[in-house]
Design a protein around this motif. Sequence first.
Motif, PDB file in Angstrom:
ATOM      1  N   GLU A 107      18.079   2.389  27.147  1.00 53.50           N
ATOM      2  CA  GLU A 107      18.614   3.720  27.437  1.00 53.50           C
ATOM      3  C   GLU A 107      18.058   4.743  26.454  1.00 53.50           C
ATOM      4  N   PHE A 108      17.982   4.371  25.197  1.00 52.38           N
ATOM      5  CA  PHE A 108      17.405   5.270  24.192  1.00 52.38           C
ATOM      6  C   PHE A 108      15.950   5.602  24.530  1.00 52.38           C
ATOM      7  N   LEU A 109      15.196   4.592  24.961  1.00 50.41           N
ATOM      8  CA  LEU A 109      13.768   4.781  25.168  1.00 50.41           C
ATOM      9  C   LEU A 109      13.448   5.619  26.405  1.00 50.41           C
ATOM     10  N   ARG A 110      14.465   5.945  27.181  1.00 51.54           N
ATOM     11  CA  ARG A 110      14.245   6.905  28.260  1.00 51.54           C
ATOM     12  C   ARG A 110      13.844   8.268  27.689  1.00 51.54           C
ATOM     13  N   GLU A 111      14.249   8.518  26.443  1.00 54.01           N
ATOM     14  CA  GLU A 111      13.937   9.783  25.787  1.00 54.01           C
ATOM     15  C   GLU A 111      12.863   9.608  24.714  1.00 54.01           C
ATOM     16  N   ALA A 112      12.136   8.502  24.760  1.00 57.38           N
ATOM     17  CA  ALA A 112      11.083   8.271  23.769  1.00 57.38           C
ATOM     18  C   ALA A 112      10.001   9.337  23.896  1.00 57.38           C
ATOM     19  N   LYS A 113       9.453   9.697  22.759  1.00 57.23           N
ATOM     20  CA  LYS A 113       8.408  10.713  22.745  1.00 57.23           C
ATOM     21  C   LYS A 113       7.361  10.325  21.722  1.00 57.23           C
ATOM     22  N   VAL A 114       6.130  10.223  22.175  1.00 55.85           N
ATOM     23  CA  VAL A 114       5.027   9.891  21.280  1.00 55.85           C
ATOM     24  C   VAL A 114       4.182  11.137  21.080  1.00 55.85           C
ATOM     25  N   ASP A 115       4.234  11.691  19.873  1.00 60.66           N
ATOM     26  CA  ASP A 115       3.451  12.872  19.557  1.00 60.66           C
ATOM     27  C   ASP A 115       2.617  12.602  18.313  1.00 60.66           C
ATOM     28  N   GLU A 116       2.052  13.654  17.730  1.00 62.56           N
ATOM     29  CA  GLU A 116       1.175  13.463  16.584  1.00 62.56           C
ATOM     30  C   GLU A 116       1.918  12.872  15.379  1.00 62.56           C
ATOM     31  N   ARG A 117       3.228  13.125  15.293  1.00 61.45           N
ATOM     32  CA  ARG A 117       3.987  12.540  14.188  1.00 61.45           C
ATOM     33  C   ARG A 117       4.054  11.025  14.310  1.00 61.45           C
ATOM     34  N   VAL A 118       4.269  10.563  15.523  1.00 64.54           N
ATOM     35  CA  VAL A 118       4.320   9.115  15.758  1.00 64.54           C
ATOM     36  C   VAL A 118       2.956   8.492  15.513  1.00 64.54           C
ATOM     37  N   VAL A 119       1.920   9.130  16.011  1.00 62.00           N
ATOM     38  CA  VAL A 119       0.563   8.616  15.808  1.00 62.00           C
ATOM     39  C   VAL A 119       0.254   8.526  14.315  1.00 62.00           C
ATOM     40  N   GLU A 120       0.650   9.549  13.560  1.00 62.84           N
ATOM     41  CA  GLU A 120       0.416   9.550  12.122  1.00 62.84           C
ATOM     42  C   GLU A 120       1.181   8.423  11.433  1.00 62.84           C
ATOM     43  N   ALA A 121       2.435   8.227  11.832  1.00 65.27           N
ATOM     44  CA  ALA A 121       3.246   7.173  11.212  1.00 65.27           C
ATOM     45  C   ALA A 121       2.690   5.795  11.539  1.00 65.27           C
ATOM     46  N   VAL A 122       2.288   5.577  12.779  1.00 63.36           N
ATOM     47  CA  VAL A 122       1.731   4.280  13.160  1.00 63.36           C
ATOM     48  C   VAL A 122       0.412   4.031  12.432  1.00 63.36           C
ATOM     49  N   ARG A 123      -0.400   5.087  12.296  1.00 59.64           N
ATOM     50  CA  ARG A 123      -1.659   4.950  11.561  1.00 59.64           C
ATOM     51  C   ARG A 123      -1.387   4.550  10.113  1.00 59.64           C
ATOM     52  N   PHE A 124      -0.363   5.154   9.509  1.00 59.80           N
ATOM     53  CA  PHE A 124      -0.031   4.794   8.134  1.00 59.80           C
ATOM     54  C   PHE A 124       0.490   3.372   8.047  1.00 59.80           C
ATOM     55  N   LEU A 125       1.349   2.982   8.989  1.00 63.43           N
ATOM     56  CA  LEU A 125       1.890   1.620   8.969  1.00 63.43           C
ATOM     57  C   LEU A 125       0.792   0.584   9.149  1.00 63.43           C
ATOM     58  N   ARG A 126      -0.272   0.958   9.836  1.00 67.38           N
ATOM     59  CA  ARG A 126      -1.376   0.024  10.019  1.00 67.38           C
ATOM     60  C   ARG A 126      -2.132  -0.201   8.717  1.00 67.38           C
ATOM     61  N   ARG A 127      -2.299   0.875   7.945  1.00 67.41           N
ATOM     62  CA  ARG A 127      -3.052   0.775   6.676  1.00 67.41           C
ATOM     63  C   ARG A 127      -2.328   1.580   5.604  1.00 67.41           C
ATOM     64  N   PRO A 128      -1.272   1.030   5.009  1.00 68.94           N
ATOM     65  CA  PRO A 128      -0.522   1.772   3.999  1.00 68.94           C
ATOM     66  C   PRO A 128      -1.157   1.765   2.618  1.00 68.94           C
ATOM     67  N   GLY A 129      -2.233   1.012   2.437  1.00 66.74           N
ATOM     68  CA  GLY A 129      -2.909   0.990   1.147  1.00 66.74           C
ATOM     69  C   GLY A 129      -2.121   0.295   0.057  1.00 66.74           C
ATOM     70  N   LEU A 130      -1.484  -0.815   0.386  1.00 69.20           N
ATOM     71  CA  LEU A 130      -0.706  -1.553  -0.608  1.00 69.20           C
ATOM     72  C   LEU A 130      -1.639  -2.280  -1.573  1.00 69.20           C
ATOM     73  N   PRO A 131      -1.215  -2.459  -2.813  1.00 71.75           N
ATOM     74  CA  PRO A 131      -2.094  -3.061  -3.824  1.00 71.75           C
ATOM     75  C   PRO A 131      -2.052  -4.580  -3.828  1.00 71.75           C
ATOM     76  N   GLY A 132      -3.056  -5.179  -4.452  1.00 68.33           N
ATOM     77  CA  GLY A 132      -3.054  -6.601  -4.779  1.00 68.33           C
ATOM     78  C   GLY A 132      -2.967  -7.538  -3.588  1.00 68.33           C
ATOM     79  N   LEU A 133      -2.302  -8.676  -3.820  1.00 72.06           N
ATOM     80  CA  LEU A 133      -2.165  -9.690  -2.779  1.00 72.06           C
ATOM     81  C   LEU A 133      -1.351  -9.181  -1.596  1.00 72.06           C
ATOM     82  N   THR A 134      -0.405  -8.278  -1.887  1.00 71.86           N
ATOM     83  CA  THR A 134       0.392  -7.698  -0.799  1.00 71.86           C
ATOM     84  C   THR A 134      -0.517  -6.969   0.180  1.00 71.86           C
ATOM     85  N   GLY A 135      -1.468  -6.227  -0.355  1.00 72.42           N
ATOM     86  CA  GLY A 135      -2.400  -5.512   0.504  1.00 72.42           C
ATOM     87  C   GLY A 135      -3.296  -6.434   1.309  1.00 72.42           C
TER      88      GLY A 135
END
Length: 300
Positions: free
Chosen positions: A206-234
């Motif tokens: 029901e919530f996703l009926r109002e889902a909206k993918v805009d540049e903010r979402v694209v930016e957040a997903v891009r960051f989540l893909r490559r957050p630049g974490l250090p060391g072994l975590t990265g």
Amino acid sequence: MAAATADTPARGARWRVRGRIARSPQQLPAWTRALAEGDDAGFFGPGSAVWAVNGALPTLVAGIRALLLQTLHPGAMAGVHDWSHYNEDPLGRLDGTVRWVATTTFGDRRSATAASAFVSRLHEHVTGTYTDAAGVERQYSANEEQLLRWVHDAFTEAFLGAHETWGKAIPGGGDAYVREWAQAGRLMGVTDPPTSVDALRAEISEFLREAKVDERVVEAVRFLRRPGLPGLTGLAYPILFGGAVASLAPEYRRLLGLRRPRWPAITLTRIALAVGVLVLGPVSPSERNARARIARLALR
């Protein structure tokens, strides 16, 4: 809008390399050590579905999965975009979330309630406006119940889904986890949260009926893909991110504009988590301290 803290705990506070805990417990942050104190077993306790899920290592993937899903609500995404510094201090934001999850899961009732109240106070100033999927400008507040419900639902879906993919059997099954973890939603101000898997999925749909993918979402997903974490975590993170994406329901991936990885992400994530258990140990310091508290209470 994950939980945050004013005094950011030490990095990696929830898990430590096996063997270091017994030799230097003082290295653990104060809030982790405090889980050994308290006057009751907490809202859940040993043998609960919540301890089984929230205390297991698949939560490493669940956190990524939850953040991906949360971006689909334009109000929640506006709050993150306007007020969060996730792209400047991703580990700090993660630490705040870990602290809230661990305290709510393993702390006594007073500590769990206080941790949720603290997060609510931090959210009091998080307000603003956003444009919904229909193009209508709306106001938002991080403590508004509908946004709190969405964050709770996304969190529950992500942690349950990750555990069902990579974790062991859940006592009572998925319905038990949703029913028990509904208490965390109530602590955060959600009235009558879902208490079964079917009810949870219906509410998310029901919530996703109002889902909206805009540049903010694209930016957040891009960051989540490559957050630049250090060391072994990265080094390990791309595997965990791939696992999170692969474990999402196809309709969620479609909304996010993500494709299932072509490489065996589920299997490689399973291997990475197995290595993590060997290195970190099967029980986190949070659960260990909670068990110490419960054992002390049993001796009274």
